[in-house]
Design an enzyme around this catalytic site. Structure first.
Site, PDB file in Angstrom:
ATOM      1  N   ASP A  11      45.120  29.606  37.919  1.00  0.00           N
ATOM      2  CA  ASP A  11      44.732  28.394  38.650  1.00  0.00           C
ATOM      3  C   ASP A  11      44.962  28.686  40.126  1.00  0.00           C
ATOM      4  OD1 ASP A  11      44.045  26.823  36.417  1.00  0.00           O
ATOM      5  OD2 ASP A  11      46.152  26.348  36.061  1.00  0.00           O
ATOM      6  N   ASP A 130      38.667  18.264  30.950  1.00  0.00           N
ATOM      7  CA  ASP A 130      40.007  17.773  31.271  1.00  0.00           C
ATOM      8  C   ASP A 130      40.163  16.399  30.622  1.00  0.00           C
ATOM      9  OD1 ASP A 130      40.287  20.025  32.834  1.00  0.00           O
ATOM     10  OD2 ASP A 130      39.736  19.019  34.691  1.00  0.00           O
TER      11      ASP A 130
END
Length: 256
Positions: A11, A130
Site C-alpha cells: 500500500d 472495499d
C-alpha cells in the site's frame, strides 16, 4: 488441485509503503522497491501494488515507481490506484504490471470493467472491493461498498457488486474488509464465503491476517483462492515461506 496463492501487498502513499488500521494508513512500513525485491526472493506467488491515495487525490498511478518495482520481480504483479480509463489500464500494463486492479472508477463507470476485459482479457482485470459491515436500524446486516480509499460510502451492496463485476468481465476479485484491515484479528470469513459461493472466478482474501491460523481459515472456512496480507509481512511477523509451510502442513497445496 490449484495451488493456494500467498500475496504480499504494498500500500503506497507518497512513495513509501504504509500500514494502517481500517484504512487509516498512518505508519511507514518501508521502501516499495526493497520490499518488492524481498518478496520476490521469498517466493511470493504474486505482488500487489496499490497507490492508495490516487483516487482520493484525483490523479493517476505513480507509473515510474511501479516500473522500478516491476524490474525487481520475476513473479506476477498486480497494480491499481487511480485507474479510471482503458488508457490508464494500458499504461499500467506497459509499465510492467501483469494485472490491473480497479476499484473506485469501476463503481463510478462500470463499463470500465467490460471495456478493459474486451481489450486486454479478463485475466488482466481484477475488481477490488472495499467493503464495510453495515447495520440498518431494523437490524439488517450487509456489506457496503466504499470508494476513494474507504472514505466514501456508496450505498451499493458488496456481494451484488461482486456478482455484477464478474458478469461484466472481471477475472478475479479482491475483497478488502475495512472492518478487519490492519487489526490482525482475522479475515472476514462470512464475506469471503458469501461472495465465493456466488461467483466462479478466484476470490482473494484481504484485511485482517494476524496469525498463521488466519491464513488456513481463509481457505478452509472462507473458500478463498488466495490470501493477501501486508503488515505481518512488512514487519517480519511472518515470512512468505513460513505461511506457505503452515498451509502445506495443513494439507493445502502451495508452490514452494
Amino acid at each position: 488441485m490449484l495451488t493456494k496463492r500467498v500475496i504480499p501487498c504494498l500500500d503506497v502513499a507518497r512513495g513509501r509503503v504504509v500500514r494502517g488500521v481500517k484504512f487509516s494508513a498512518d505508519k511507514d512500513a518501508g521502501d516499495p522497491i526493497e520490499l518488492a525485491r524481498r518478496y520476490n526472493a521469498e517466493g511470493a506467488d504474486e505482488l500487489v501494488f496499490y497507490d492508495i491515495t490516487a483516487s482520493h487525490e484525483g490523479r493517476g498511478l505513480f507509473l515510474d515507481l511501479l516500473e522500478q518495482c516491476a524490474r525487481e520481480l520475476f513473479i506476477p504483479l498486480c497494480a491499481g490506484g487511480g485507474l479510471a480509463t482503458v488508457d490508464d489500464l494500458h499504461a499500467t500494463l506497459r509499465s510492467g504490471a501483469d494485472k490491473t486492479s480497479i476499484n473506485s472508477a469501476a463503481v463510478r463507470t462500470p463499463d470500465l470493467i467490460n471495456d478493459g476485459a474486451r481489450r486486454f482479457g479478463s485475466q488482466c482485470i481484477v475488481l477490488s472491493i472495499d467493503a464495510l459491515r453495515t447495520v440498518e436500524p431494523d437490524g439488517r446486516r450487509w456489506w457496503q461498498v466504499h470508494v476513494n480509499g474507504g472514505r466514501k460510502a456508496t450505498g451499493i451492496d458488496a456481494v451484488a457488486w461482486a456478482v455484477e463485476g464478474v458478469q461484466r468481465g472481471a477475472g478475479e476479485l479482491v475483497l478488502n474488509s475495512i472492518d478487519a484491515d490492519g487489526t490482525r484479528e482475522g479475515y472476514d470469513l462470512d464475506l469471503l464465503r458469501t461472495v465465493s459461493s456466488r461467483v466462479e472466478v478466484p476470490v482473494v482474501a484481504s484485511g485482517g491476517a494476524g496469525t498463521l491460523a488466519h491464513f488456513t481459515e481463509a481457505f478452509d472456512l472462507g473458500n478463498a483462492h488466495a490470501v493477501l496480507a501486508a503488515s505481518v509481512f512488512h514487519y517480519g511477523v511472518f515470512s512468505v515461506p513460513q505461511v506457505k509451510g503452515h498451509l502445506r502442513a495443513h494439507g493445502l497445496p502451495v508452490r514452494l
